[in-house]
Write a protein that holds these residues in place. Structure first.
Motif, PDB file in Angstrom:
ATOM      1  N   PHE A 109      -4.897  34.669 -11.661  1.00  0.00           N
ATOM      2  CA  PHE A 109      -5.084  35.014 -13.063  1.00  0.00           C
ATOM      3  C   PHE A 109      -3.886  34.531 -13.876  1.00  0.00           C
ATOM      4  O   PHE A 109      -2.812  34.279 -13.333  1.00  0.00           O
ATOM      5  N   ASP A 110      -4.079  34.417 -15.176  1.00  0.00           N
ATOM      6  CA  ASP A 110      -2.932  34.306 -16.059  1.00  0.00           C
ATOM      7  C   ASP A 110      -2.202  35.650 -16.043  1.00  0.00           C
ATOM      8  O   ASP A 110      -2.753  36.670 -15.621  1.00  0.00           O
ATOM      9  N   VAL A 111      -0.963  35.648 -16.521  1.00  0.00           N
ATOM     10  CA  VAL A 111      -0.142  36.852 -16.472  1.00  0.00           C
ATOM     11  C   VAL A 111       0.414  37.183 -17.846  1.00  0.00           C
ATOM     12  O   VAL A 111       0.632  36.290 -18.672  1.00  0.00           O
ATOM     13  N   GLN A 112       0.605  38.461 -18.101  1.00  0.00           N
ATOM     14  CA  GLN A 112       1.386  38.906 -19.238  1.00  0.00           C
ATOM     15  C   GLN A 112       2.209  40.099 -18.801  1.00  0.00           C
ATOM     16  O   GLN A 112       1.929  40.715 -17.762  1.00  0.00           O
ATOM     17  N   PHE A 113       3.261  40.402 -19.554  1.00  0.00           N
ATOM     18  CA  PHE A 113       4.138  41.513 -19.207  1.00  0.00           C
ATOM     19  C   PHE A 113       3.782  42.754 -20.009  1.00  0.00           C
ATOM     20  O   PHE A 113       3.165  42.673 -21.070  1.00  0.00           O
ATOM     21  N   ASP A 114       4.203  43.893 -19.508  1.00  0.00           N
ATOM     22  CA  ASP A 114       3.893  45.153 -20.174  1.00  0.00           C
ATOM     23  C   ASP A 114       4.917  45.515 -21.241  1.00  0.00           C
ATOM     24  O   ASP A 114       5.059  46.688 -21.609  1.00  0.00           O
ATOM     25  N   SER A 115       5.620  44.527 -21.738  1.00  0.00           N
ATOM     26  CA  SER A 115       6.610  44.731 -22.799  1.00  0.00           C
ATOM     27  C   SER A 115       6.174  43.989 -24.065  1.00  0.00           C
ATOM     28  O   SER A 115       5.685  42.861 -23.981  1.00  0.00           O
ATOM     29  N   PHE A 120       9.136  38.102 -23.679  1.00  0.00           N
ATOM     30  CA  PHE A 120       8.248  38.224 -22.528  1.00  0.00           C
ATOM     31  C   PHE A 120       6.926  37.502 -22.747  1.00  0.00           C
ATOM     32  O   PHE A 120       6.299  37.039 -21.794  1.00  0.00           O
ATOM     33  N   LYS A 121       6.495  37.402 -23.974  1.00  0.00           N
ATOM     34  CA  LYS A 121       5.297  36.600 -24.282  1.00  0.00           C
ATOM     35  C   LYS A 121       5.578  35.126 -23.986  1.00  0.00           C
ATOM     36  O   LYS A 121       4.734  34.409 -23.451  1.00  0.00           O
ATOM     37  N   LEU A 122       6.801  34.679 -24.340  1.00  0.00           N
ATOM     38  CA  LEU A 122       7.183  33.293 -24.075  1.00  0.00           C
ATOM     39  C   LEU A 122       7.299  33.029 -22.579  1.00  0.00           C
ATOM     40  O   LEU A 122       6.809  32.003 -22.078  1.00  0.00           O
ATOM     41  N   ILE A 123       7.932  33.954 -21.854  1.00  0.00           N
ATOM     42  CA  ILE A 123       8.087  33.784 -20.407  1.00  0.00           C
ATOM     43  C   ILE A 123       6.725  33.701 -19.738  1.00  0.00           C
ATOM     44  O   ILE A 123       6.479  32.837 -18.884  1.00  0.00           O
ATOM     45  N   ALA A 124       5.810  34.597 -20.122  1.00  0.00           N
ATOM     46  CA  ALA A 124       4.470  34.592 -19.533  1.00  0.00           C
ATOM     47  C   ALA A 124       3.738  33.298 -19.830  1.00  0.00           C
ATOM     48  O   ALA A 124       3.078  32.724 -18.955  1.00  0.00           O
ATOM     49  N   CYS A 125       3.851  32.827 -21.059  1.00  0.00           N
ATOM     50  CA  CYS A 125       3.211  31.562 -21.443  1.00  0.00           C
ATOM     51  C   CYS A 125       3.747  30.414 -20.590  1.00  0.00           C
ATOM     52  O   CYS A 125       2.971  29.585 -20.094  1.00  0.00           O
ATOM     53  N   MET A 126       5.044  30.368 -20.391  1.00  0.00           N
ATOM     54  CA  MET A 126       5.655  29.312 -19.583  1.00  0.00           C
ATOM     55  C   MET A 126       5.191  29.403 -18.124  1.00  0.00           C
ATOM     56  O   MET A 126       4.907  28.381 -17.493  1.00  0.00           O
ATOM     57  N   GLY A 195      18.651  41.898 -16.620  1.00  0.00           N
ATOM     58  CA  GLY A 195      18.971  40.980 -17.711  1.00  0.00           C
ATOM     59  C   GLY A 195      17.995  39.818 -17.748  1.00  0.00           C
ATOM     60  O   GLY A 195      17.811  39.133 -16.730  1.00  0.00           O
ATOM     61  N   ILE A 196      17.379  39.607 -18.901  1.00  0.00           N
ATOM     62  CA  ILE A 196      16.314  38.612 -18.996  1.00  0.00           C
ATOM     63  C   ILE A 196      16.830  37.203 -18.727  1.00  0.00           C
ATOM     64  O   ILE A 196      16.298  36.481 -17.877  1.00  0.00           O
TER      65      ILE A 196
END
Length: 227
Positions: A109-115, A120-126, A195-196
């Motif tokens: 599946f694609d992923v997204q974060f619970d934040s 985190f939207k950018l990280i998930a997109c990447m 730390g992100i």
């Protein structure tokens, strides 16, 4: 009646949030079996899970080893490997079974974060774009594999780290992954705790070293040193 999908959940010391995560899967038990594989937790993970899953299995610690044990005990012809801190999207079972009917041997599946943080939207997109371009799936994306394909590649290599990348590379020789656009929701807690930016740089560095031949044990020592 044989389940359509065996959902295999490797855990280690997840007692604090395990009940809520497993409760979210209860509606799927009409069509799926839930197998929780405990890797030697010193908390109450196994006890909490017992009434909420079909089997609690006990394994030596190591996510690949735990998932392989779960696969050996699974009844279904479709295996779904789900992290304890990841939530499946609605209609996950239907989406997986439809993909298989169309010829998929494996996918994610694609992923997204619970934040809600924009980073985190950018990280998930990447992560999702990279996965589509490379054909490599990560464990956070809830990888599903037919039993036939899983056995053909010998299961997860029982290495200390990067087992998801290793099995993806093997499965790519069988066929391209089915990249479902529906999103699993995974926890951002480890990124926030460590730390992100530090986590991003660490993961990039570890993956780069893995691709250039570094031993997984060495990489795991570096990864878990931050825990």
């Amino acid at each position: 009646m044989k389940p359509q999908i065996s959902i295999i959940i490797p855990v280690i010391n997840e007692a604090a949030q395990l009940a809520d995560k497993l409760q979210a899967l209860q509606a799927l038990r009409v069509r799926c079996e839930l197998l929780l594989v405990d890797g030697g937790s010193i908390d109450a993970s196994a006890t909490i899970a017992a009434p909420l899953v079909d089997q609690v299995l006990h394994s030596q610690r190591g996510r690949a080893r735990q998932m392989n044990l779960g696969a050996r005990h699974a009844q279904a012809e479709m295996l779904l490997f789900l992290h304890a801190d990841t939530r499946l999207p609605e209609r996950a079972v239907e989406l997986i079974m439809s993909a298989v009917e169309q010829g998929a041997e494996w996918g994610r599946f694609d992923v997204q974060f619970d934040s809600p943080q924009a980073i985190f939207k950018l990280i998930a997109c990447m992560m999702n774009v990279r996965s589509r371009l490379t054909g490599i799936a990560t464990g956070d994306q809830a990888v599903f594999i037919t039993r036939q394909a899983f056995q053909a590649v010998g299961g997860f290599p029982e290495i200390a780290l990067m087992e998801d990348i290793a099995i993806s590379a093997a499965l790519k020789k069988i066929g391209k992954p089915c990249c479902l656009k529906a999103k699993v929701v995974t926890s951002a807690r480890r990124w926030q705790h460590h730390g992100i930016l530090r986590t991003i740089l660490l993961m990039w560095r570890l993956r780069l070293r893995y691709f250039f031949g570094a031993h997984p044990d060495e990489l795991a020592a570096r990864y878990y040193r931050r825990q």
